[in-house]
Design an enzyme around this catalytic site. Sequence first.
Site, PDB file in Angstrom:
ATOM      1  N   SER A 137     -65.401 -42.884 -58.021  1.00  8.98           N
ATOM      2  CA  SER A 137     -65.872 -41.542 -57.663  1.00  8.98           C
ATOM      3  C   SER A 137     -67.395 -41.568 -57.600  1.00  8.98           C
ATOM      4  CB  SER A 137     -65.436 -40.547 -58.734  1.00  8.98           C
ATOM      5  OG  SER A 137     -66.025 -39.282 -58.487  1.00  8.98           O
ATOM      6  N   TYR A 150     -63.874 -36.307 -67.217  1.00  6.02           N
ATOM      7  CA  TYR A 150     -63.534 -37.013 -65.975  1.00  6.02           C
ATOM      8  C   TYR A 150     -64.623 -38.041 -65.641  1.00  6.02           C
ATOM      9  CZ  TYR A 150     -62.557 -37.810 -61.013  1.00  6.02           C
ATOM     10  OH  TYR A 150     -62.298 -38.392 -59.785  1.00  6.02           O
TER      11      TYR A 150
HETATM   12  O1  NJP Z   1     -55.637 -36.886 -55.755  1.00  2.78           O
HETATM   13  P1  NJP Z   1     -54.107 -36.429 -55.596  1.00  2.78           P
HETATM   14  P2  NJP Z   1     -56.565 -37.834 -54.831  1.00  2.78           P
HETATM   15  N1  NJP Z   1     -48.918 -43.050 -62.502  1.00  2.78           N
HETATM   16  O2  NJP Z   1     -53.848 -35.555 -56.775  1.00  2.78           O
HETATM   17  C1  NJP Z   1     -50.970 -40.456 -58.609  1.00  2.78           C
HETATM   18  C2  NJP Z   1     -60.318 -40.128 -56.783  1.00  2.78           C
HETATM   19  N2  NJP Z   1     -61.265 -39.130 -56.303  1.00  2.78           N
HETATM   20  O3  NJP Z   1     -55.821 -38.439 -53.737  1.00  2.78           O
HETATM   21  O4  NJP Z   1     -47.527 -39.932 -59.915  1.00  2.78           O
HETATM   22  C3  NJP Z   1     -48.865 -43.278 -61.178  1.00  2.78           C
HETATM   23  O5  NJP Z   1     -53.864 -35.877 -54.233  1.00  2.78           O
HETATM   24  C4  NJP Z   1     -50.245 -39.238 -58.014  1.00  2.78           C
HETATM   25  O6  NJP Z   1     -48.859 -39.516 -57.890  1.00  2.78           O
HETATM   26  P3  NJP Z   1     -47.674 -38.921 -58.839  1.00  2.78           P
HETATM   27  C5  NJP Z   1     -59.465 -39.689 -57.942  1.00  2.78           C
HETATM   28  O7  NJP Z   1     -60.136 -39.813 -59.177  1.00  2.78           O
HETATM   29  C6  NJP Z   1     -60.837 -37.987 -55.689  1.00  2.78           C
HETATM   30  O8  NJP Z   1     -57.779 -37.055 -54.535  1.00  2.78           O
HETATM   31  O9  NJP Z   1     -46.523 -38.893 -57.910  1.00  2.78           O
HETATM   32  N3  NJP Z   1     -49.493 -42.521 -60.267  1.00  2.78           N
HETATM   33  C7  NJP Z   1     -50.876 -39.134 -56.643  1.00  2.78           C
HETATM   34  O10 NJP Z   1     -50.253 -40.001 -55.736  1.00  2.78           O
HETATM   35  C8  NJP Z   1     -58.314 -40.672 -57.839  1.00  2.78           C
HETATM   36  O11 NJP Z   1     -58.600 -41.859 -58.509  1.00  2.78           O
HETATM   37  C9  NJP Z   1     -61.770 -37.047 -55.260  1.00  2.78           C
HETATM   38  O12 NJP Z   1     -48.129 -37.585 -59.336  1.00  2.78           O
HETATM   39  C10 NJP Z   1     -50.165 -41.447 -60.708  1.00  2.78           C
HETATM   40  C11 NJP Z   1     -52.306 -39.614 -56.896  1.00  2.78           C
HETATM   41  O13 NJP Z   1     -52.325 -40.308 -58.167  1.00  2.78           O
HETATM   42  C12 NJP Z   1     -58.222 -40.943 -56.342  1.00  2.78           C
HETATM   43  O14 NJP Z   1     -59.410 -40.433 -55.757  1.00  2.78           O
HETATM   44  C13 NJP Z   1     -63.126 -37.260 -55.462  1.00  2.78           C
HETATM   45  C14 NJP Z   1     -50.254 -41.137 -62.068  1.00  2.78           C
HETATM   46  C15 NJP Z   1     -53.289 -38.463 -56.976  1.00  2.78           C
HETATM   47  O15 NJP Z   1     -53.293 -37.790 -55.752  1.00  2.78           O
HETATM   48  C16 NJP Z   1     -57.024 -40.307 -55.650  1.00  2.78           C
HETATM   49  O16 NJP Z   1     -56.987 -38.922 -55.925  1.00  2.78           O
HETATM   50  C17 NJP Z   1     -63.525 -38.418 -56.113  1.00  2.78           C
HETATM   51  C18 NJP Z   1     -49.598 -41.982 -62.988  1.00  2.78           C
HETATM   52  N4  NJP Z   1     -49.617 -41.755 -64.306  1.00  2.78           N
HETATM   53  C19 NJP Z   1     -62.594 -39.340 -56.510  1.00  2.78           C
HETATM   54  N5  NJP Z   1     -51.002 -40.003 -62.202  1.00  2.78           N
HETATM   55  C20 NJP Z   1     -61.374 -35.780 -54.559  1.00  2.78           C
HETATM   56  N6  NJP Z   1     -60.103 -35.593 -54.199  1.00  2.78           N
HETATM   57  O17 NJP Z   1     -62.268 -34.919 -54.322  1.00  2.78           O
HETATM   58  C21 NJP Z   1     -51.357 -39.629 -60.962  1.00  2.78           C
HETATM   59  O18 NJP Z   1     -64.833 -38.591 -56.323  1.00  2.78           O
HETATM   60  N7  NJP Z   1     -50.862 -40.498 -60.049  1.00  2.78           N
END
Ligand code: NJP
Length: 235
Positions: A137, A150
């Site tokens: 990030s 975070y």
């Molecule tokens: O978020 P979201 P993003 N085990 O909520 C999965 C970074 N980032 O795409 O398990 C396995 O749409 C969850 O899947 P599920 C951020 O820190 C973002 O934005 O089915 N998987 C879903 O596929 C992160 O590292 C922004 O709930 C797990 C995914 O994670 C990355 O981008 C800005 C899990 C999250 O999808 C992707 O986030 C920034 C687990 N225990 C950095 N827990 C931004 N969006 O603005 C969650 O600087 N997931």
Amino acid sequence: MTDLTDKVAIVTGASRGIGRAIALLLAMQGAKVVCVARSADELQEVALKTDGLALPADVTNEEEVQHVVSETLRHFGRLDILVCNAGVGSFDVLEHFNVAEWDQIFDVNVKGTFLLCKAVVPHFKKQRYGHVVGIASDVSKRTFESGSVYGASKYAQDALLSALRKEVRSYGIKVSVIYPGLVDTYFNEAQPGGAEAQKTHLRPADVAQVVRYVLEAPPLVVIDELMIHPITQEY
Ligand code: NJP
């Protein structure tokens, strides 16, 4: 340029948001994608679209992570790329967080990255080849009010991957870290696709293009770090 055709890539957090976009784009380049997240139905939908493999797993669980890696090797007979993208976050002043919330954010963002790398790196070392891409990030590099927990997790994830880069370089293994700004996803319980966010946020596909660029770099070239922002975002 590195051709991604038939390369096997594990992408965590592939059920939605940035991970889903990465899975779709890598598949379009001919890669075999292993989609990892907890939501089995959403994952299956992405796996169908990518002609890949859905392996539902919680990245905080070591056994489940080991199973993802062994099942990938059993199914495809190879593993070339790991994209550590799964992540969670929430934002508030420090004293409003409880220990369970701290643990959840660190477990997914830091321990999840650690467990995936721990499972994959021995295989990469043996083949003296492999590419780890971490989705960190822009707050891995700066702090802001209400971002203490975070931000701390994203600094830690970045430190882990940056040190790993030094450990594995002599084996020919690349580690690249991407630092996105605001992206229009489900992150922190957001609903993507709103008119305002479309003007102020990157699309998941923008981040996916950066991942593709990093992965397609010529064999001799490692892109260590890459930051990407919407032009409207103050940084
Ligand atoms: O978020 P979201 P993003 N085990 O909520 C999965 C970074 N980032 O795409 O398990 C396995 O749409 C969850 O899947 P599920 C951020 O820190 C973002 O934005 O089915 N998987 C879903 O596929 C992160 O590292 C922004 O709930 C797990 C995914 O994670 C990355 O981008 C800005 C899990 C999250 O999808 C992707 O986030 C920034 C687990 N225990 C950095 N827990 C931004 N969006 O603005 C969650 O600087 N997931």
